[in-house]
Design an enzyme around this catalytic site. Sequence first.
Site, short mmCIF file in Angstrom:
data_model
loop_
_atom_site.label_atom_id
_atom_site.label_comp_id
_atom_site.label_asym_id
_atom_site.label_seq_id
_atom_site.Cartn_x
_atom_site.Cartn_y
_atom_site.Cartn_z
N HIS A 180 0.82 -1.22 0.00
CA HIS A 180 0.00 0.00 0.00
C HIS A 180 0.85 1.26 0.00
O HIS A 180 0.37 2.34 -0.38
CB HIS A 180 -0.95 0.00 1.20
N ASP A 279 3.69 8.00 12.70
CA ASP A 279 2.64 7.10 12.23
C ASP A 279 2.28 6.10 13.32
O ASP A 279 1.11 5.92 13.68
CB ASP A 279 3.11 6.39 10.96
N TYR A 283 -1.14 5.66 15.85
CA TYR A 283 -2.03 4.49 15.87
C TYR A 283 -1.89 3.70 17.17
O TYR A 283 -2.83 3.00 17.58
CB TYR A 283 -1.88 3.62 14.62
N ASP A 287 -5.64 3.46 18.21
CA ASP A 287 -6.20 2.11 18.21
C ASP A 287 -6.51 1.65 19.62
O ASP A 287 -7.55 1.04 19.88
CB ASP A 287 -5.25 1.14 17.52
N ARG A 301 6.23 12.89 25.80
CA ARG A 301 7.50 12.88 26.51
C ARG A 301 8.62 12.44 25.58
O ARG A 301 9.74 12.98 25.64
CB ARG A 301 7.41 11.95 27.73
#
Length: 608
Positions: A180, A279, A283, A287, A301
Amino acid sequence: VFDTMSCDEDMSRPPAKRLKVMSEALRLREKFSRRWTTQDPVHGQIWLPDILRALIDTPEFERMNYIHQLGTTAHVYRGATHTRAAHSMGTAYLALELMMHLLDVQPELYEEPFNLTFRDVLCVAIAGLCHDLGHPLFSHMFETYVRGEAAKNLLARRPPGYETTPEGAAELKKYTGWEHEQASIAMFRHLLESNPHVKEGLLKFGLQSEDFLFIEELISPPAEFGKLLKAIAKMSIGMEDSSQEEPPEPVDWPCRGRPHTHAFLYEIVSNWRSGADVDKFDYFARDAYYLGLNSVFDTRRYISSLRVLRDKRCVVATTAEERNIFTLSPSEKQLDSLRMDAADTRASLHRKAYQHKTSLKLDFHMRRVLELMEPHMKIPGKGGRIMTMSEAAVNFDMEAFVHMDDSLVRQMLRTPMPELKAAQEEYTKRFSLRQTSTYVQEVELEMELDEEKAKPELLELYGTLRKQSKHQKAKPLESSELVLAPVTLGHGMKSEDPAKNVVFHNSKSLSGYVENLGSGGKLYDFPDIVRHDFGVPQKKKRRLICFLECNTPPKGFTKEATCAALAVAFDHYMKRQEARLVRMGGTPNQAARSRTLRKQDSAEARLM
């Protein structure tokens, strides 16, 4: 951000350099003065430069609003219905926060050899915003479908031995090697071509033509970065062994968007060194939030500890005066956070959600739905060519690909077409009525195992076992009724420690160094207290889950007896492979069956 941004208060700098820093900082503030804000459930109020709304308000980006971040896992964790669009905006926000932090604590980044400007900051933000543009419907599940079922169906339509011809091998590789990330680059180009006002606006804002190549490299860093990692690993061994004092061998710089002095920028969106990038930071938190799980990794932090430091382990083949590359260096206090909190959070999300046994079952069933549906679902592509979903993906036809999202499949499942009846009935049975495959057994493997090769051997053992009187009610099984689902749980860097290639620093020593910097001193030249962690090997866990795809058995057979016999056959087969059996969880009936299996007499084991 702008209220706290430094304008280089160090008066020891030469006036010309001080003026350059102040000028670039003020220009950055002016360029980003118009901001678009929104409330995010994970990060609170987030902001993006207003110019990025031109990218968000396009069909290509809007498509991600109809792609669930976790695919079919939303049918297991019912609250996990967040989208790729929300994740992409969160990633862009964290990328901006990281860039603004670096420029705030290290204003020398505005100077030689970096000469950072608002263009670099904006490119990093755009890469974060567009890094998932190429995700297909149902996220990673469709990637598995293209590499597996779609590739097999391709060969089924071709003459025998087609894959051994040069033409066949090339076509098959388009399926088995589809990723992808490359689709994201193709979709980004398509976005700019289909929406000329977006590219015109970005150019008018101040971007230049080479910046678009830089954005593509940020989304998917070149594979040649592997050579840099090898050079770093080689020099790390040399630093560990004081007897080796040979200088590092020069390595070619693989990127064209920015020079080697900007190497640290390629670690922000898709980190080629350690995998620790914005990224994943988004997530992890997003998530876990929607899954109802805990994420112990403290993103803010970690970001606040980052500094840009020189990595002397890598020398680039160049005629420029500066030959080293520069890297994002966290405080050594973050070593355990990176190795344990971030890596363990990733492994936990995979174990509890992404590769949960029910998620794997539903992925298998959805791939079957797509397999039944795809021959009858045609999409118009470039030049009016009509193609299937997998053809649109492997040919990177973005005119067709832009229509491929979760809603397309759901719409087709509600369309009264005779050709789609089989797919619709399969979806209703598996997802609406929840008649899914039956969990049989799970093992932890010490080695790789070819599932396709294991199937016939396991079925042969099962057939032998059925001859025994105690298993006479187990039905005969076809290959299609046996599902073997491999699971790999790791920390994101295969068997390597994610901290292996990271340069750490001691925050107290760095503060003392900054206080004593004289005229012309640079923080990135911090000499002595840089810590190179040599890494602790991380053992990947390989698991294999056995599912039974069995409808109502014929008269005289029972599903319970079939599962019990298959579990015994699976157990004995894996012991032959020197695999360590791990019986995990399951329903009370499954646990009782496991206890019964352990009590079986040795005569059966000798027979097998």
